[in-house]
Scaffold this motif. Sequence first.
Motif, PDB file in Angstrom:
ATOM      1  N   GLN A 112      10.753   6.259  -3.305  1.00 54.97           N
ATOM      2  CA  GLN A 112       9.866   5.138  -2.977  1.00 54.97           C
ATOM      3  C   GLN A 112       8.582   5.216  -3.795  1.00 54.97           C
ATOM      4  OE1 GLN A 112      11.866   2.838  -1.626  1.00 54.97           O
ATOM      5  NE2 GLN A 112      10.210   2.294  -0.261  1.00 54.97           N
ATOM      6  N   ARG A 113       8.041   6.414  -3.922  1.00 58.38           N
ATOM      7  CA  ARG A 113       6.808   6.583  -4.706  1.00 58.38           C
ATOM      8  C   ARG A 113       7.045   6.202  -6.174  1.00 58.38           C
ATOM      9  NH1 ARG A 113       5.965  11.549  -1.504  1.00 58.38           N
ATOM     10  NH2 ARG A 113       4.361  11.019   0.011  1.00 58.38           N
ATOM     11  N   LYS A 116       0.847  -1.196   0.000  1.00 63.02           N
ATOM     12  CA  LYS A 116       0.000   0.000   0.000  1.00 63.02           C
ATOM     13  C   LYS A 116       0.882   1.245   0.000  1.00 63.02           C
ATOM     14  CE  LYS A 116      -3.402  -2.442   2.776  1.00 63.02           C
ATOM     15  NZ  LYS A 116      -3.974  -2.564   4.131  1.00 63.02           N
ATOM     16  N   GLU A 117       0.402   2.278  -0.682  1.00 62.31           N
ATOM     17  CA  GLU A 117       1.187   3.513  -0.785  1.00 62.31           C
ATOM     18  C   GLU A 117       1.511   4.092   0.592  1.00 62.31           C
ATOM     19  OE1 GLU A 117       1.632   7.447  -3.578  1.00 62.31           O
ATOM     20  OE2 GLU A 117      -0.148   6.202  -3.778  1.00 62.31           O
ATOM     21  N   GLU A 118       0.601   3.964   1.534  1.00 58.03           N
ATOM     22  CA  GLU A 118       0.853   4.504   2.874  1.00 58.03           C
ATOM     23  C   GLU A 118       1.926   3.722   3.642  1.00 58.03           C
ATOM     24  OE1 GLU A 118      -3.107   2.179   3.161  1.00 58.03           O
ATOM     25  OE2 GLU A 118      -2.199   3.560   1.734  1.00 58.03           O
ATOM     26  N   GLU A 119       2.387   2.621   3.091  1.00 63.44           N
ATOM     27  CA  GLU A 119       3.446   1.834   3.727  1.00 63.44           C
ATOM     28  C   GLU A 119       4.840   2.189   3.220  1.00 63.44           C
ATOM     29  OE1 GLU A 119       0.980  -2.247   4.646  1.00 63.44           O
ATOM     30  OE2 GLU A 119       1.741  -1.952   2.610  1.00 63.44           O
ATOM     31  N   GLN A 156       6.830   4.808   3.506  1.00 65.06           N
ATOM     32  CA  GLN A 156       7.766   5.356   4.502  1.00 65.06           C
ATOM     33  C   GLN A 156       8.364   4.225   5.335  1.00 65.06           C
ATOM     34  OE1 GLN A 156       8.642   8.722   5.118  1.00 65.06           O
ATOM     35  NE2 GLN A 156      10.094   7.980   6.634  1.00 65.06           N
ATOM     36  N   LEU A 204      11.388   9.469   0.174  1.00 63.16           N
ATOM     37  CA  LEU A 204       9.999   9.080  -0.032  1.00 63.16           C
ATOM     38  C   LEU A 204       9.604   9.241  -1.501  1.00 63.16           C
ATOM     39  CD1 LEU A 204       7.659   7.876   1.432  1.00 63.16           C
ATOM     40  CD2 LEU A 204       6.929  10.164   2.103  1.00 63.16           C
TER      41      LEU A 204
END
Length: 190
Positions: A46-47, A15-18, A20, A43
């Motif tokens: 990572q994205r 998931k994108e919120e993971e 970090q 970050l």
Amino acid sequence: MNKKGDIMTIFRPIKEEELQMIMEWRMRPDITKFMYTDPQLTLEMQRKWFHSLKGRKDMFSFMIEVDGIPSGILNITDIDYKNHRCSWGYYMAVKEKRSLPLAMAIEWNLYDYVFDELGMHKLEGEIFSFNKAVLRIHQMCGSEIEGELKDHIYKNGQFCDVTVTGILKEQWEVIKKNRNYEKIQFDVCC
């Protein structure tokens, strides 16, 4: 849950919120010690990586979730549909979730997925030769040592040997008959 009722593991999309959390894991020395690179990530990097995964058929990345806790990453890479082979690697970032039974279940379920779902004939891996514990686990799971690449990776000021392991679908079919292991669900949604 597995038959013993002690752990529940799934492989699911990241998931994108993971991102970090994954970035922090990926820069930890206890994890990078066993990887080819020691990245300094942002970050934004990572994205970009996360968005590059969408629609790819030559690699898949999964979150390893144990008892509802994101605990590690499983990568299936270099998927070659012409030659029916691929590579893999994983790490468990949450130390409390690491165990030999889980490591073996992860590997055996990966074999099932790669051979039965992806239609591969061979699964291979590369492991630093000094990582004797992981090499032993791979052998216990059925992979064989196929060779050693001398001075293959330059890391931390020195050349490191890499051991190549592999297992063929027909080898796994024979071994699998004598293995009882927790079935882990692959959620490959999207």
